[in-house]
Design an enzyme around this catalytic site. Structure first.
Site, mmCIF file in Angstrom:
data_model
loop_
_atom_site.group_PDB
_atom_site.id
_atom_site.type_symbol
_atom_site.label_atom_id
_atom_site.label_comp_id
_atom_site.label_asym_id
_atom_site.label_seq_id
_atom_site.Cartn_x
_atom_site.Cartn_y
_atom_site.Cartn_z
ATOM 1 N N GLY A 15 1.213 -1.557 0.316
ATOM 2 C CA GLY A 15 -0.376 0.143 0.151
ATOM 3 C C GLY A 15 0.955 1.403 -0.158
ATOM 4 N N ALA A 16 0.349 2.053 0.400
ATOM 5 C CA ALA A 16 0.973 3.784 0.266
ATOM 6 C C ALA A 16 1.956 3.421 1.237
ATOM 7 C CB ALA A 16 0.260 4.984 0.891
ATOM 8 N N SER A 45 -5.075 1.362 -0.037
ATOM 9 C CA SER A 45 -4.135 2.343 -0.481
ATOM 10 C C SER A 45 -4.880 3.526 -1.515
ATOM 11 C CB SER A 45 -2.904 2.928 -0.185
ATOM 12 O OG SER A 45 -3.068 2.672 0.563
ATOM 13 N N GLY A 50 -11.251 10.872 -1.125
ATOM 14 C CA GLY A 50 -11.419 11.399 -0.267
ATOM 15 C C GLY A 50 -9.881 12.530 -0.723
ATOM 16 N N GLY A 51 -8.708 12.302 0.303
ATOM 17 C CA GLY A 51 -7.708 13.901 0.174
ATOM 18 C C GLY A 51 -6.796 12.925 0.396
ATOM 19 N N ARG A 269 -15.415 11.930 12.755
ATOM 20 C CA ARG A 269 -16.301 10.729 12.764
ATOM 21 C C ARG A 269 -17.589 10.081 13.316
ATOM 22 N NH1 ARG A 269 -11.904 7.993 7.682
ATOM 23 N NH2 ARG A 269 -13.686 9.662 5.898
ATOM 24 N N GLU A 361 -1.776 1.829 8.119
ATOM 25 C CA GLU A 361 -2.793 1.088 9.228
ATOM 26 C C GLU A 361 -2.058 0.730 10.004
ATOM 27 O OE1 GLU A 361 -6.605 0.965 7.212
ATOM 28 O OE2 GLU A 361 -7.987 0.032 8.713
ATOM 29 N N SER A 376 -5.158 9.815 6.645
ATOM 30 C CA SER A 376 -4.369 8.163 6.939
ATOM 31 C C SER A 376 -3.378 8.202 5.491
ATOM 32 C CB SER A 376 -5.376 7.171 6.744
ATOM 33 O OG SER A 376 -4.430 5.972 6.649
HETATM 34 C C1 LIG Z 1 -12.009 2.778 0.159
HETATM 35 C C2 LIG Z 1 -11.802 3.621 1.143
HETATM 36 C C3 LIG Z 1 -11.432 5.449 0.854
HETATM 37 C C4 LIG Z 1 -10.788 5.427 1.801
HETATM 38 N N1 LIG Z 1 -9.983 7.141 1.956
HETATM 39 C C5 LIG Z 1 -8.947 8.231 2.073
HETATM 40 C C6 LIG Z 1 -8.737 8.674 2.252
HETATM 41 O O1 LIG Z 1 -9.609 9.656 1.238
HETATM 42 N N2 LIG Z 1 -7.538 9.783 2.645
HETATM 43 C C7 LIG Z 1 -7.192 8.827 3.059
HETATM 44 O O2 LIG Z 1 -5.993 9.637 4.483
HETATM 45 N N3 LIG Z 1 -7.462 7.320 4.351
HETATM 46 C C8 LIG Z 1 -8.141 7.090 3.542
HETATM 47 N N4 LIG Z 1 -8.864 5.446 3.242
HETATM 48 C C9 LIG Z 1 -7.555 5.410 4.496
HETATM 49 C C10 LIG Z 1 -5.976 4.957 4.325
HETATM 50 O O3 LIG Z 1 -6.901 4.769 2.467
HETATM 51 C C11 LIG Z 1 -5.663 3.675 3.971
HETATM 52 O O4 LIG Z 1 -5.574 3.957 6.192
HETATM 53 C C12 LIG Z 1 -4.103 3.785 3.802
HETATM 54 O O5 LIG Z 1 -3.941 3.837 2.182
HETATM 55 C C13 LIG Z 1 -3.340 1.861 4.716
HETATM 56 O O6 LIG Z 1 -2.212 1.919 3.989
HETATM 57 P P1 LIG Z 1 -1.499 0.566 4.692
HETATM 58 O O7 LIG Z 1 -0.614 0.876 3.871
HETATM 59 O O8 LIG Z 1 -1.269 0.851 5.521
HETATM 60 O O9 LIG Z 1 -2.062 -0.485 4.380
HETATM 61 P P2 LIG Z 1 -2.415 -1.165 2.685
HETATM 62 O O10 LIG Z 1 -3.150 0.449 2.258
HETATM 63 O O11 LIG Z 1 -4.197 -1.710 2.929
HETATM 64 O O12 LIG Z 1 -1.671 -1.919 2.022
HETATM 65 C C14 LIG Z 1 -1.863 -3.445 2.687
HETATM 66 C C15 LIG Z 1 -0.608 -4.518 2.317
HETATM 67 O O13 LIG Z 1 -0.198 -4.886 2.456
HETATM 68 C C16 LIG Z 1 -1.054 -6.469 2.045
HETATM 69 N N5 LIG Z 1 -1.070 -7.321 3.155
HETATM 70 C C17 LIG Z 1 -1.504 -7.711 3.605
HETATM 71 N N6 LIG Z 1 -1.485 -8.945 4.910
HETATM 72 C C18 LIG Z 1 -0.276 -8.784 3.669
HETATM 73 C C19 LIG Z 1 0.339 -10.574 3.907
HETATM 74 N N7 LIG Z 1 -0.154 -11.852 5.436
HETATM 75 N N8 LIG Z 1 1.781 -9.941 3.522
HETATM 76 C C20 LIG Z 1 2.213 -9.358 2.854
HETATM 77 N N9 LIG Z 1 1.132 -8.709 2.596
HETATM 78 C C21 LIG Z 1 0.050 -8.140 3.342
HETATM 79 C C22 LIG Z 1 -1.616 -5.764 1.341
HETATM 80 O O14 LIG Z 1 -2.190 -7.184 0.311
HETATM 81 C C23 LIG Z 1 -1.566 -4.394 0.853
HETATM 82 O O15 LIG Z 1 -0.145 -4.710 0.047
HETATM 83 C C24 LIG Z 1 -9.286 5.041 2.892
HETATM 84 C C25 LIG Z 1 -10.077 3.925 2.606
HETATM 85 C C26 LIG Z 1 -10.475 2.678 2.333
HETATM 86 C C27 LIG Z 1 -10.982 1.952 2.383
#
Ligand SMILES: Cc1cc2nc3c(=O)[nH]c(=O)nc-3n(C[C@H](O)[C@H](O)[C@H](O)COP(=O)(O)OP(=O)(O)OC[C@H]3O[C@@H](n4cnc5c(N)ncnc54)[C@H](O)[C@@H]3O)c2cc1C
Length: 397
Positions: A15-16, A45, A50-51, A269, A361, A376
């Site tokens: 993810g991001a 991500s 939204g932003g 929220r 997250e 986030s």
């Molecule tokens: C529909 C939606 C809209 C959103 N809108 C916004 C917004 O507008 N602004 C904002 O700030 N936030 C927003 N959020 C929240 C935000 O997008 C997420 O919290 C954030 O992007 C999470 O990023 P991350 O990199 O932590 O995890 P993620 O983007 O969830 O990526 C997790 C990664 O880990 C991998 N993974 C999981 N388990 C394993 C494993 N066992 N082994 C290897 N890889 C694994 C997944 O495959 C994925 O690649 C939104 C969330 C959603 C769902």
């Protein structure tokens, strides 16, 4: 099973936050591996619409941003992490721009919206596909570098070795000096277990957090799950869709069955979600055609120009389902959305396990028990960069 490495830094998750960490570790000179459960693109991500927040307004400052995070968290956030989040937000935005993200602009500056719990307009957007734009740019930066990607390789175990860590990811056993856990939250699994709807990607199942806990990592606020106030309730194909909070930033309000505003539509929220739950419980809600609880989101109050610039994807999705949000109110109800808490980290995103970092997250503290919208993606970039740099440095030490 094949063996791979040793690498300096192994990032779990694409993810991001994982991509930001991987790119930053590589740019700090590390040999980087990245393992993801599915394809690189599949993550929450990329779904974010939204932003992303950063204090760019003339009337705004990182201190004001931090004050809003603190009060939205009900004074439960880790203030050291909040200070870093808010002070480094503008440079994180400029970094994303260098990687190719083009934020929506107007009148010579960024187009800024006010999101729930914020006292200023602070939300930068890329239309309403902000997460997709950010992850695309980060993925391209990662792919242009020398990092090794292991896709369809979920982490299933992690053990300490004399030289760092050994991870089993799908069919691969990967050795690395340091590890960055960036595997996101658990709301998809949690919603399934509760029989509820969720906005989340099916990969959001939380097993990586459990692996870290089993190794003795400390966590905080893991019980604090966030409902997105505005899940789509109807039409059926929009159930679980997160209606961007920018609808409310651009004038939409929540109404009960009598057409009365029953809450501050731009409150934090948790407060807005609770107000909807209470309104429905008090018999003032409406029912969807398939019998689900809902209230109205009066999106007809959004100016057409604002909607065309900042909500085109949302409009397209609803219109494809036969509903025009600019002509009729839409039905909404809270849906499980975000894991507020997570692994305890320090200011370099290191967990309480030496050499294991966490960002995005999966980490806790930055938002306390209630995250503000737009913080986030910001956390992913700010702490992803910090985790990547620190993990690279430690690997070389
Ligand atoms: C529909 C939606 C809209 C959103 N809108 C916004 C917004 O507008 N602004 C904002 O700030 N936030 C927003 N959020 C929240 C935000 O997008 C997420 O919290 C954030 O992007 C999470 O990023 P991350 O990199 O932590 O995890 P993620 O983007 O969830 O990526 C997790 C990664 O880990 C991998 N993974 C999981 N388990 C394993 C494993 N066992 N082994 C290897 N890889 C694994 C997944 O495959 C994925 O690649 C939104 C969330 C959603 C769902």
């Amino acid at each position: 099973m094949s063996t791979a490495g040793p690498f300096d830094v192994l990032v779990i998750g694409s993810g991001a936050s994982g991509l930001a960490a991987a790119v930053s570790a590589e740019r700090a000179g590390a040999r980087v591996a990245l393992a993801a459960k599915g394809s690189i693109q599949s993550c929450n991500s990329a779904k974010a619409q939204g932003g992303i927040q950063a204090a760019f307004g003339d009337d705004d400052s990182p201190e004001q941003h931090a004050a809003d995070v603190w009060s939205s968290s009900h004074e439960t956030a880790d203030r050291r992490l909040v200070e870093i989040l808010t002070v480094e937000a503008p440079s994180a935005i400029h970094w994303l721009e260098e990687l190719g993200v083009e934020f929506t602009r107007e009148n010579g500056g960024y187009r800024l919206a006010r999101c729930g719990g914020a006292t200023r307009k602070r939300l930068l957007q890329v239309g309403d596909r902000t997460g997709l734009a950010i992850t695309t740019a980060l993925r391209e930066a990662f792919e242009a570098g020398g990092g090794t990607a292991f896709t369809k390789s979920p982490l299933s175990s992690l053990e300490q070795t004399p030289n760092g860590w050994r991870a089993t990811c799908g069919e691969h056993v990967i050795d690395a000096a340091t590890v960055v856990l960036a595997a996101g939250g658990r709301c998809f699994r949690e919603a399934k277990e509760r029989g509820e709807l969720s906005t989340n990607h099916p990969g959001a199942t939380g097993e990586v957090t459990q692996i870290a806990l089993d190794l003795g990592a400390e966590a905080r606020d893991l019980d604090a799950l966030q409902y997105h106030p505005n899940g789509g309730a109807w039409p059926a194909n929009m159930q679980g869709y997160s209606i961007p909070e920018t609808t409310r930033a651009y004038g939409a309000v929540l109404l009960n069955a009598e057409g009365e505003e029953f809450t501050d539509s731009l409150g934090p929220r948790d407060a807005v979600s609770q107000a909807i739950f209470d309104e429905v419980a008090n018999g003032n809600g409406v029912e969807t055609p398939d019998g689900r609880p809902a209230v109205y989101l009066d999106t007809t109050r959004i100016a057409e120009d604002d909607a065309n610039v900042s909500l085109p994807y949302m409009l397209r999705r609803y219109r494809a389902g036969g509903v025009d949000p600019l002509r009729e109110k839409i039905l909404t109800y809270p849906v499980l959305h975000y894991q507020n808490g997570g692994l305890v980290i320090d200011t370099n995103a290191e967990t309480t396990l030496e050499g294991v970092y966490a960002c995005g997250e999966i980490a806790g503290g930055t938002h306390g028990r209630n995250r503000m919208m737009g913080n986030s993606l910001l956390e992913c970039c700010v702490f992803g960069r910090r985790a990547g740099r620190a993990a690279a440095e430690k690997a070389r030490a």
